[in-house]
Design a protein around this motif. Structure first.
Motif, mmCIF file in Angstrom:
data_model
loop_
_atom_site.group_PDB
_atom_site.id
_atom_site.type_symbol
_atom_site.label_atom_id
_atom_site.label_comp_id
_atom_site.label_asym_id
_atom_site.label_seq_id
_atom_site.Cartn_x
_atom_site.Cartn_y
_atom_site.Cartn_z
ATOM 1 N N GLY A 192 0.792 -1.222 0.000
ATOM 2 C CA GLY A 192 0.000 0.000 0.000
ATOM 3 C C GLY A 192 0.819 1.264 0.000
ATOM 4 O O GLY A 192 2.037 1.266 -0.264
ATOM 5 N N ASP B 239 -3.362 5.480 2.009
ATOM 6 C CA ASP B 239 -4.329 4.554 2.606
ATOM 7 C C ASP B 239 -4.685 4.955 4.028
ATOM 8 O O ASP B 239 -5.783 4.636 4.511
ATOM 9 C CB ASP B 239 -3.777 3.128 2.596
ATOM 10 C CG ASP B 239 -3.667 2.561 1.190
ATOM 11 O OD1 ASP B 239 -4.545 2.856 0.366
ATOM 12 O OD2 ASP B 239 -2.696 1.837 0.925
ATOM 13 N N LYS C 268 -12.532 -1.154 5.057
ATOM 14 C CA LYS C 268 -11.258 -0.484 4.797
ATOM 15 C C LYS C 268 -10.407 -0.503 6.060
ATOM 16 O O LYS C 268 -10.593 0.312 6.968
ATOM 17 C CB LYS C 268 -11.492 0.946 4.326
ATOM 18 C CG LYS C 268 -12.118 1.046 2.935
ATOM 19 C CD LYS C 268 -12.185 2.492 2.472
ATOM 20 C CE LYS C 268 -12.679 2.595 1.035
ATOM 21 N NZ LYS C 268 -12.667 3.997 0.563
ATOM 22 N N VAL D 248 -6.389 -0.777 7.561
ATOM 23 C CA VAL D 248 -4.925 -0.762 7.417
ATOM 24 C C VAL D 248 -4.328 -1.264 8.723
ATOM 25 O O VAL D 248 -4.669 -0.760 9.802
ATOM 26 C CB VAL D 248 -4.387 0.643 7.097
ATOM 27 C CG1 VAL D 248 -2.859 0.657 7.161
ATOM 28 C CG2 VAL D 248 -4.845 1.099 5.719
ATOM 29 N N PRO E 160 -7.660 1.048 -2.128
ATOM 30 C CA PRO E 160 -7.615 2.271 -1.317
ATOM 31 C C PRO E 160 -8.109 2.025 0.107
ATOM 32 O O PRO E 160 -9.174 1.455 0.329
ATOM 33 C CB PRO E 160 -8.541 3.227 -2.071
ATOM 34 C CG PRO E 160 -8.468 2.758 -3.497
ATOM 35 C CD PRO E 160 -8.351 1.261 -3.418
ATOM 36 N N GLY E 161 -7.299 2.421 1.082
ATOM 37 C CA GLY E 161 -7.683 2.290 2.483
ATOM 38 C C GLY E 161 -7.557 0.902 3.040
ATOM 39 O O GLY E 161 -8.059 0.642 4.141
ATOM 40 N N CYS E 162 -6.866 -0.004 2.346
ATOM 41 C CA CYS E 162 -6.774 -1.398 2.797
ATOM 42 C C CYS E 162 -5.338 -1.892 2.714
ATOM 43 O O CYS E 162 -4.611 -1.530 1.787
ATOM 44 C CB CYS E 162 -7.625 -2.314 1.917
ATOM 45 S SG CYS E 162 -9.380 -2.000 1.958
ATOM 46 N N ARG F 295 -0.513 0.910 -5.988
ATOM 47 C CA ARG F 295 -0.556 -0.188 -5.024
ATOM 48 C C ARG F 295 -0.294 -1.507 -5.723
ATOM 49 O O ARG F 295 -0.455 -1.636 -6.938
ATOM 50 C CB ARG F 295 -1.923 -0.223 -4.325
ATOM 51 C CG ARG F 295 -2.255 1.057 -3.566
ATOM 52 C CD ARG F 295 -3.680 1.031 -3.038
ATOM 53 N NE ARG F 295 -3.977 2.229 -2.257
ATOM 54 C CZ ARG F 295 -4.434 3.366 -2.766
ATOM 55 N NH1 ARG F 295 -4.662 3.468 -4.080
ATOM 56 N NH2 ARG F 295 -4.668 4.408 -1.995
#
Length: 876
Positions: free
Chosen positions: A154, A158, A281, A283, A316-318, A544
């Motif tokens: 990522g 994110d 989502k 991280v 996105p966001g993960c 990513r």
């Protein structure tokens, strides 16, 4: 010359792996101004306390300016010829594996590349390892097992797009403050939830919605419970799992793991799993609490299993995010700086990869087997297998586990070279040859941060004395060893182009690291290179990885690994009943070669300490400010007791920064046994076992001085101040005459003295001065000394009489211990503002005093201070 009219130069901060951009303006007198680069994608102008104080750490104080052989100043020709001859002689007589390089994440990528090429391509050994082995080797191993390559999936963006951020074994607020502020901003702006998984309650818990204080080393069991919940709740992504193998075995193992070893309640476990499973989502940020473990690689894969099972990766966001501790740990990984890797993420044990590198370098051979990893390397130094050792920009005599044994091993090595910016380190003192290298601010090249962003580090100061760039030193030795054509570099741009070209060949055979679009970069374009996230190819820039389900194993599938909880290597027992955790402080860096030069950074926590729970303090008969002796099978140490419920009963925490230069008895890695992860080779620095007793000092002392002190007591801790130096002291033998002892301490045998002594009660105050100007003051007591330290440290060079009482006069307000290092604001100043201005929040303190408004890492302490005032007022 005044530097006010000089332009600012874009560069990169030399501290952690966040990779912040900085703007540097030289002052024309060897110094500079530093501010955050508002256009850099890592920090957008923010800097932490360390970055903000960078200008205080440059200059020629303690710099190594000329080569030295056996302590004798020499020239480069003689010195480098000796290095080349000694290494060539060892190789000729004992083979290529009789020599080794131990390098550092402080190197620029171009330096790292040349070192790796020299050792693996031309010396013909893989005996090159890096202090990054102590930082992120388990993450490398976990990535490679899961993805096929050491790929960070990522990006920092994110953090802004996640709905849940989980910090595992990461005190992000102190160790990566700029990233933590990005997470807090997301919490404020979009309601991002934060979970902290850490045995300690750290500053990162201040903004957390949930803190899981699991038992040390039990992370695998926690994430296996999460994986089981993902499966039982049907939260797995069946479509994405077609791009993986091993799901069934991983689930079966996870279902059988014993989650009770975490020590967490069922309510805590259920809350975490519900939050993680129910949030798309997510991280997961992890760092040394995961990596520095004998099961570190399995911890990493337990985390990766959960993201792979849910398909929460590369979107996105993960995704998982390993944050590194050094500015160029990633660059070192990219050039093969670890003993088990080749350049450009190629595999040392893959014959096709070896042939690719060998042919590209036109070298005679590339080793077929991994070299010695850090712990094994120094064991080989100790038992005589390594005949010639080159240590570059790192201090293993302090930072390696079993540091005393490492120190002894280096001292016994037949030939040791140290490249550094100073001769004043525990390791440099052991060298046969010292090589003066350029420092940050003088170096020119590239670094890669934790989200794969390559940034230029640019020089704005001239190299002092005879200091040379590391790539230049290494290349010259390579030429003198007979490899002229391979190391005929004139500029770092040439090296970068070669590295980029090799990465293109790696990309052609299926590797992730590919910056081949930069292989033809001109010198001017290299000079102007803006931050860019790899890969950088004709078809792709940045982004990513793995969202498309394509991985780097031969079958293009990811691997979920069946991993089970294993306890730490060392077990507590009657002899060693306490579990010792080690880590970093907010304002210090590694072994303080740089940060200890800054009085501002030294002001927050100027003395080594050990945190212990109140119950353990009561059991051991330890009171606040006592000194304690810690002992393990590897060594002993003496530190100041800090009684705190931030640690759990039976657990201790101590920071790893102090050295023989700053507090010899607090070299904490001397107590850490060198147990390592069987896959990554990374040592377990978070779960040693120790005994603890009160240090029975006959006397305690506190001293301030305008000049360096001659410290020789059994316990001492030295720190810089704006007016000179401060020191804490203690010992078991009482000097016959404290005035004589003070004169020796301050190296002022002929100074005038004001002396107050009570020999019966054991008190003494000795003030040395020159016509009333304070040179040094020593305060002695049979108990920890009670004086106004933050008042006294400002007095050297001022009125000597003012120091005698040890306390400020009624008309003097002491600012108190520094709490906000960015702005140098003390506790008393903050308390006064809270009480006189009626401040009711941390933000209000920031408006009134600026405290907490820069890097924000002091905000948890501001909140605690505010709460203490409010509780006191409520009680009244």
């Amino acid at each position: 010359m005044d530097g006010a009219g000089l332009p600012e130069t874009r560069s990169a901060c030399p501290y952690c792996g966040v990779g912040c951009g900085v703007l540097l303006r030289p002052d024309g007198q060897g110094g500079m101004d530093v501010r955050g680069d508002p256009d850099h994608p890592a920090n957008f102008g923010r800097l932490c306390s360390k970055g903000s104080a960078l200008a205080e750490t440059v200059g020629l104080s303690q710099r190594l300016l000329t080569p030295r052989i056996a302590g004798r100043e020499t020239g480069w020709d003689e010195t480098l010829q000796l290095v080349a001859d000694k290494f060539s002689e060892a190789i000729s007589q004992h083979g290529p594996d009789s020599v080794a390089f131990y390098v550092s994440g402080q190197l620029l990528t171009e330096d790292y590349y040349v070192a790796n090429k020299l050792m693996k391509g031309f010396i013909g050994s893989a005996n090159i390892d890096t202090n990054s082995r102590l930082c992120m080797a388990s993450s490398v191993a976990g990535h490679k097992r899961a993805f096929g390559t050491d790929t960070v999936p990522g990006t920092y963006e994110d953090l802004e797009e996640a709905d849940l951020v989980v910090l595992v074994g990461s005190n992000l607020a102190w160790c990566h403050p700029v990233l933590y502020q990005r997470v807090l901003a997301a919490k404020t702006q979009r309601g991002t939830r934060i979970v902290v998984v850490d045995p300690r309650r750290t500053a990162s818990c201040d903004g957390a919605d949930l803190h899981l204080a699991l038992r040390p080393g039990s992370d695998v069991a926690l994430f296996n419970r999460l994986l089981a919940e993902i499966y039982q709740g049907g939260a797995f992504d069946a479509d994405f799992l077609r791009n993986t193998t091993g799901f069934d075995a991983a689930i079966q193992t996870a279902m059988g793991d014993d989650v009770s070893v975490t020590g967490l309640s069922e309510q805590e476990l259920a809350a975490f799993c519900k939050l993680w499973v129910g949030t798309e989502k997510v991280v997961t940020i992890y760092s040394q609490g995961v990596n520095q473990s004998t099961s570190g690689s399995d911890k990493v894969n337990a985390i990766l299993n959960c993201h792979l099972a849910t398909g929460r990766i590369g979107k996105p966001g993960c995704g998982p995010l390993s944050v590194t501790g050094q500015p160029n740990a990633m660059g070192g990984r990219e050039v093969g700086g670890l003993a088990n890797m080749l350049a450009c993420h190629l595999d040392l044990e893959n014959p096709d990869h070896r042939n690719t590198v060998r042919d590209f370098w036109s070298s005679s051979s590339v080793p077929e087997a991994p070299g010695l990893k850090a712990v094994d390397m120094f064991r080989a130094v100790g038992d005589g297998r390594i005949k010639a050792l080159w240590i570059i920009h790192t201090n293993p005599a302090v930072s390696m586990p079993e540091a005393n044994a490492v120190q002894d091993a280096i001292a016994r090595c037949p030939f040791t070279v140290v490249s550094d910016i100073t001769a004043n380190t525990d390791t440099a003192r052991l060298a046969d040859v010292l090589l003066p290298a350029t420092a940050w601010g003088e170096k020119d090249g590239t670094v890669t941060n934790s989200d794969r962003t390559i940034s230029r580090q640019r020089s704005v100061l001239a190299a002092p004395g005879q200091a040379r760039a590391d790539w230049d030193i290494l290349a010259e030795v390579g030429r003198r060893m007979g490899f002229e054509d391979a190391f005929d570099y004139q500029t770092p741009a040439e090296i970068f182009r070669e590295h980029a070209a090799l990465s293109g060949m790696a990309g052609q055979i299926g590797r992730d690291f590919d910056i081949s679009a930069l292989a033809d970069i001109s010198d001017n374009a290299y000079a102007d290179l803006v931050p860019v996230r790899w890969p950088v190819t004709p078809n792709r820039i940045g982004g990513r990885f793995f969202g498309d389900g394509n991985f780097f194993h031969a079958d293009k599938k990811a691997r979920l690994l069946p991993v089970s909880w294993r306890p730490p290597a060392a077990k507590t027992g009657p002899r060693y009943p306490y579990r010792l955790n080690t880590g970093r402080l907010r304002d210090q860096w590694h072994t303080m070669t740089r940060t200890a030069l800054s009085p501002r950074l030294s002001a927050h926590l100027p003395e080594p300490f050990v945190d212990l729970h109140p119950d353990d303090a009561a059991t051991a008969g330890i009171e606040p400010a006592d000194l304690v002796r810690l002992s393990s099978r590897a060594g002993t140490g003496i530190l100041r007791a800090r009684i705190s419920d931030t640690v759990q009963p039976g657990q201790l925490f101590a920071s790893m920064h102090w050295t023989g230069e700053t507090a010899p008895s607090a070299r904490i890695d001397a107590l850490v046994e060198a147990a390592t992860d069987p896959v990554s080779g990374q040592p377990e620095s978070k779960a040693s076992v120790v005994a603890m007793t009160r240090y029975e000092a006959a006397w305690y002392g506190f001293a301030v001085s305008a000049d360096p002190m001659m410290l020789d007591s059994e316990y001492w801790a030295l720190a810089r101040t704006a007016a000179g130096y401060r020191a804490e002291l203690a010992g078991t033998l009482v000097p016959d005459n404290w005035e004589i002892a003070a004169r020796r301490l301050f190296a002022k045998p002929n100074a005038e003295a004001i002396t107050v002594q009570d020999r019966v009660r054991g008190f003494a105050r000795i003030v040395l001065h020159d016509n009333g100007t304070l040179l040094g003051a020593l305060f002695v007591s049979p108990r920890p000394v009670a004086v106004a330290r933050d008042y006294l440290i400002a007095l050297p060079g001022g009125d000597a009489q003012s120091a005698l009482s040890g306390q400020p006069g009624q008309d003097v307000i002491s600012p108190g211990p520094v709490l906000c290092s960015c702005f140098g604001i003390g506790v008393n100043t903050i308390l006064s503002a809270i009480e006189t201005q009626g401040l009711m929040s941390v933000d209000a303190i920031g408006v009134a005093l600026s405290a907490g408004t820069n890097c924000g890492s002091c905000r948890p302490e501001l909140a605690e201070l505010l709460l203490s005032v409010q509780n006191r007022e409520a009680a009244e």
